[in-house]
Design an enzyme around this catalytic site. Structure first.
Site, PDB file in Angstrom:
ATOM      1  N   SER A  80      -5.927   1.909  -5.152  1.00  0.00           N
ATOM      2  CA  SER A  80      -5.512   0.551  -4.798  1.00  0.00           C
ATOM      3  C   SER A  80      -6.123  -0.491  -5.718  1.00  0.00           C
ATOM      4  CB  SER A  80      -5.891   0.265  -3.337  1.00  0.00           C
ATOM      5  OG  SER A  80      -5.189   1.119  -2.468  1.00  0.00           O
ATOM      6  N   GLU A 103       0.819  -1.206   0.000  1.00  0.00           N
ATOM      7  CA  GLU A 103       0.000   0.000   0.000  1.00  0.00           C
ATOM      8  C   GLU A 103       0.858   1.263   0.000  1.00  0.00           C
ATOM      9  OE1 GLU A 103      -2.661   2.623  -0.214  1.00  0.00           O
ATOM     10  OE2 GLU A 103      -3.571   0.652   0.136  1.00  0.00           O
ATOM     11  N   HIS A 117      -0.539   3.636   5.219  1.00  0.00           N
ATOM     12  CA  HIS A 117      -1.735   4.324   4.741  1.00  0.00           C
ATOM     13  C   HIS A 117      -2.120   5.378   5.775  1.00  0.00           C
ATOM     14  CE1 HIS A 117      -5.729   5.015   3.125  1.00  0.00           C
ATOM     15  NE2 HIS A 117      -5.546   4.114   2.183  1.00  0.00           N
ATOM     16  N   ASP A 122       0.985  -0.417  -5.084  1.00  0.00           N
ATOM     17  CA  ASP A 122      -0.231  -0.130  -5.837  1.00  0.00           C
ATOM     18  C   ASP A 122      -0.148   1.255  -6.472  1.00  0.00           C
ATOM     19  OD1 ASP A 122      -0.342   1.129  -3.348  1.00  0.00           O
ATOM     20  OD2 ASP A 122      -2.491   0.867  -3.093  1.00  0.00           O
ATOM     21  N   HIS A 123       0.451   2.202  -5.751  1.00  0.00           N
ATOM     22  CA  HIS A 123       0.624   3.579  -6.233  1.00  0.00           C
ATOM     23  C   HIS A 123       1.556   4.290  -5.261  1.00  0.00           C
ATOM     24  CE1 HIS A 123      -2.096   4.679  -2.970  1.00  0.00           C
ATOM     25  NE2 HIS A 123      -3.013   3.854  -3.458  1.00  0.00           N
TER      26      HIS A 123
END
Length: 639
Positions: free
Chosen positions: A323, A277, A438, A492-493
Site C-alpha cells: 500500500s 485498497e 482487505h 494501490d495493488h
C-alpha cells in the site's frame, strides 16, 4: 535455602533495562545539543513531546539489542543467581549495549554532514576505507564525543552494579518451573509487541518513516529516532546503489526526468484521488473487455458505469506491491523495486510531488485513511510530502463504524470524506485511501449476503467498496465543488487472483487507472502501457502547470511525451514494458525480451534482437541509473 520467588531477579532485570532507556534519553539530549542549529525545536515541551514518541523507537532498539540478555535472565534455570552466571550476563549486557549505543555518538558529528541518522547505507560507504585510521581521526578530532561516551559508559556500569542479585540455591520443583515458564512467556510476548511497535494488526512493524508521524518539521524525525534503530531497520534494505550504465545525454533524451508541459491553459480545478485498497484491474469489467477470459464476471457495477464517462487506461500497472508503495508512486511518482523507497534510509528528504507542487499553487492538500493514524506508514509519509491535513480514524472519532480490524468501514468514511471536503475552500487536492477491500474480507453485518461472494475471498468486499463509491459520488454531486473537480481512481495493488490470465507474470500487479471529470472532458479507453507514476505528471498537464518538475512517469494525455511504458520489479528482476516488447533486466543488462502478448514470458527473443529491443534496454538502464542517483544524492526535485 529454597527460593520461593524470582521477584528479585525480575526487579533487577527491569532496573537494568530501565538504565538503557535512561542512557538512550541522555544520548537524545546530547544529539540535539550537538545539532541544535539543524533540528527545529520550538520549546521544551516540543522536545519533551518528541522524546516521548521516541520511546517506541528506543524500545525496538533496546529489545533487539538485549533479546539474548533478557532470555537468559528469565529462563527457568536453577543457576540464574550464581555469581558466574551473573558475570556472564554483565559482560553480555555491556558488550551489546555499548556497541549499539556508540552509534548514537557517531551521529553527534556525522549528522551535520548527512542530515539523517546513520543507516546501513552509511556504513556501506566505509567498506573500502581504512577503518582504523578513520576511527583514530575521529577520536582525535572529536575527543569530546569520545570522552562523553566513556563518561556515560562509566556511570552506566556504576549504576548497574548498584543493584545485585543475591545468590540463592534452588530446589527444582514443578511449581517453580511452571511459574517461571509462565513469566517467561508473558515477557516474550511483551518483547514481540515492543519490537513491532505495538500489538495492532492494522500496523506493520515501525520503521524510519513512522518517526515522521509526530513532526511539524522534517528534521524533528531524527530526534524521535535513534541511530541503532535506523541501522537495524535498514540492515537488509539497502539495494539503493548508484549504477553507471549510460551517458547522461541518454537519460535526458530517453527518460526525460525533468518534465515541462505547455499544452493546456492554466486552471485550478479541485483534484480528488481515490486510491482503492487491493482493487486490482481483474475485478472491474470495464477494464477486461479485451482479455477474453472465459466466463468473466465483474464485481464493480458502479465503477463499470463510471468508466463509460471517463478516460480509462486498461493496461496499467502498480509500481510496487504494498500500500505505501502505491502512495509514493501515485502522489510522488517514486516507484519501489526490490526494496521500498519509503522504508529506505533515503525516504526522509525533500521530495517534489503532486503535494508540493499544488501547495505552491495555493491548493489545500489533505490525506484521508480510515485506519488508526499511522497505519501503513501513511501519516509519516504524508508529513514528509507536506500535506496540510491528515484525517484518520482519530479524526473520524466514532468507533461504532470501526470494522474491528483495520479501520472505519468504507461507506461511512467515504461520506465523512465528502462532508469534510465540502467545508474546505477551493481549490483543494484530497487523497483518500480506502480500507474495506482487505483481509479478512468481511462486510458490515447489515450487508451480509448482499454482495456476490464470487469465487475468491475478496470479491464481496470489492462489491461493498463499489457501493460505497456510488454513494460517495451521489452525495458529492450535490456539492458546489463537484463540477470543477478531476477525479482519479486507481488501486494501490492487486490481491487474490481468480483467473489464470492474471497469474501470468506480466499480468501481475495490474491496476485500473481512471480519470473522471463531470464535464466529460476526458472520455475514452486507452490500451497503451501505463502505470501509477504517470498519474502525477498527467494531473499537472491537465491543469496547465507550466513549470519544470521531476517525474519518471509521463503524461497520459500528452502524445508528445516519452513513449508509453511501464516498469516494475518481481523480486528477482526488473520488467520494462514498452512498444511491442517486454524486457527483463538484472540491474546491469537485459536478460530477456518477450513479445508484448507473451504475458507468461515463455519465448525469450534475446537471441533475435532488433533495434527496438536495443532502445528498450537503453531506456531501462537510463531509468535505473537516474532513479538510484536522484534518490541517493537527494535530488528528488527539478533543481
Amino acid at each position: 535455602m529454597k527460593r520461593f520467588s524470582r521477584f528479585n531477579e525480575y526487579k533487577a532485570l527491569a532496573y537494568r533495562i530501565l538504565l538503557v532507556y535512561i542512557f538512550y534519553f541522555i544520548a537524545r539530549i546530547l544529539f540535539y545539543l550537538y545539532n541544535v542549529n539543524l533540528i527545529k525545536i520550538n520549546s521544551f515541551f516540543d522536545f519533551a513531546r518528541l522524546s516521548y514518541h521516541g520511546i517506541a523507537f528506543d524500545t525496538t532498539t533496546i529489545l533487539y539489542t538485549n533479546i539474548l540478555f533478557i532470555v537468559l535472565s528469565v529462563l527457568p534455570l536453577v543457576v540464574n543467581t550464581k555469581k558466574v552466571f551473573q558475570k556472564i550476563l554483565f559482560y553480555l549486557y555491556f558488550t551489546t549495549n555499548l556497541l549499539m549505543y556508540s552509534f548514537n555518538f557517531v551521529d553527534f558529528i556525522y549528522y551535520r554532514y548527512s542530515f539523517n541518522r546513520s543507516t546501513r547505507a552509511s556504513l556501506d560507504t566505509f567498506q573500502n576505507e581504512d577503518k582504523t585510521t578513520l576511527l583514530l581521526n575521529f577520536i582525535v578530532g572529536y575527543w569530546h564525543v569520545f570522552l562523553l561516551f566513556f563518561l556515560c559508559a562509566f556511570v552506566w556500569i556504576y549504576l548497574y552494579k548498584r543493584v545485585k542479585i543475591a545468590e540463592v540455591s534452588v530446589k527444582p520443583s514443578i511449581n517453580y518451573f511452571l511459574g517461571a515458564t509462565a513469566s517467561f512467556l508473558i515477557i516474550a510476548t511483551l518483547c514481540v509487541g515492543g519490537i513491532r511497535g505495538d500489538f495492532k494488526k492494522s500496523t506493520r512493524p515501525i520503521n524510519l518513516l513512522d518517526a515522521s508521524r509526530y513532526v511539524t518539521h522534517n528534521s524533528q524525525a531524527d530526534l524521535v529516532l535513534n541511530t541503532p534503530f535506523a541501522i537495524i531497520r535498514t540492515w537488509t534494505a539497502n539495494t539503493f546503489k548508484k549504477v553507471n550504465l549510460v551517458d547522461k545525454k541518454v537519460v535526458d533524451t530517453l527518460l526525460v526526468p525533468i518534465k515541462q508541459y505547455k499544452n493546456n491553459p492554466k486552471t485550478k480545478p479541485n483534484i480528488v484521488i481515490l486510491i482503492l485498497e487491493s482493487y486490482g484491474r481483474e475485478y472491474i469489467g470495464a477494464f477486461n473487455k479485451n482479455t477474453k477470459i472465459p466466463d468473466y464476471k465483474s464485481y464493480s457495477p458502479f465503477v463499470d458505469s463510471l468508466a463509460q464517462h471517463s478516460m480509462i487506461y486498461t493496461n496499467a500497472y502498480a509500481n510496487g506491491w504494498k500500500s505505501i508503495h502505491g502512495m509514493s508512486s501515485i502522489i510522488a511518482g517514486i516507484p519501489s523495486f526490490k526494496d521500498a523507497f519509503t522504508s529506505s534510509a533515503f525516504s526522509k528528504q525533500k521530495i517534489e510531488s503532486l503535494v508540493s507542487v499544488l501547495n505552491g499553487e495555493g491548493y489545500d492538500t489533505s490525506f484521508f485513511h480510515g485506519a488508526p493514524n499511522g497505519s501503513m506508514g501513511f501519516l509519516g509519509f504524508s508529513n514528509i510530502l507536506g500535506y496540510d491535513h491528515y484525517y484518520g480514524k482519530n479524526e473520524y472519532n466514532n468507533d461504532a463504524d470501526f470494522d474491528g480490524v483495520w479501520g472505519i468501514w468504507d461507506e461511512p468514511f467515504f461520506q465523512y470524506f465528502n462532508k469534510t471536503l465540502s467545508q474546505k475552500k477551493t481549490p483543494f487536492m484530497a487523497t483518500l485511501f480506502s480500507v474495506s477491500s482487505h483481509e479478512p474480507y468481511t462486510v458490515p453485518e447489515k450487508y451480509q449476503g448482499k454482495f456476490d461472494k464470487g469465487t475468491v475471498n475478496i470479491h464481496q468486499t470489492i462489491g461493498y467498496t463499489d457501493m460505497a463509491l456510488k454513494k460517495f459520488f451521489n452525495a458529492a454531486k450535490k456539492e458546489k465543488w463537484y463540477d470543477n473537480t478531476i477525479f482519479v481512481l486507481v488501486a494501490d495493488h492487486g490481491n487474490t487472483i481468480a483467473y489464470d490470465e492474471y497469474r501470468k507474470e506480466a499480468n501481475k500487479h495490474t491496476v485500473p487507472i481512471l480519470f473522471f471529470t463531470p464535464n466529460k472532458k476526458y472520455v475514452g479507453e486507452n490500451n497503451e502501457w501505463a502505470q501509477q507514476i504517470d498519474i502525477y505528471p498527467t494531473l499537472l498537464d491537465m491543469i496547465g502547470y507550466d513549470k519544470p518538475f521531476r517525474s519518471w512517469g509521463r503524461s497520459l494525455i500528452n502524445p508528445n511525451d516519452v513513449k508509453p511504458f511501464a516498469i516494475k520489479h518481481n523480486s528477482k528482476e526488473y520488467m520494462f514494458m514498452s512498444g511491442n516488447y517486454i524486457c527483463t533486466f538484472n540491474e546491469k543488462k537485459a536478460i530477456g525480451f518477450y513479445d508484448k502478448d507473451d504475458k507468461d514470458l515463455k519465448n525469450n527473443l534475446i537471441n533475435n534482437r532488433n533495434k527496438e529491443m536495443d532502445i528498450l534496454e537503453l531506456r531501462c538502464k537510463a531509468f535505473l541509473q537516474d532513479y538510484m542517483e536522484r534518490i541517493i544524492d537527494k535530488k528528488l526535485d527539478s533543481k
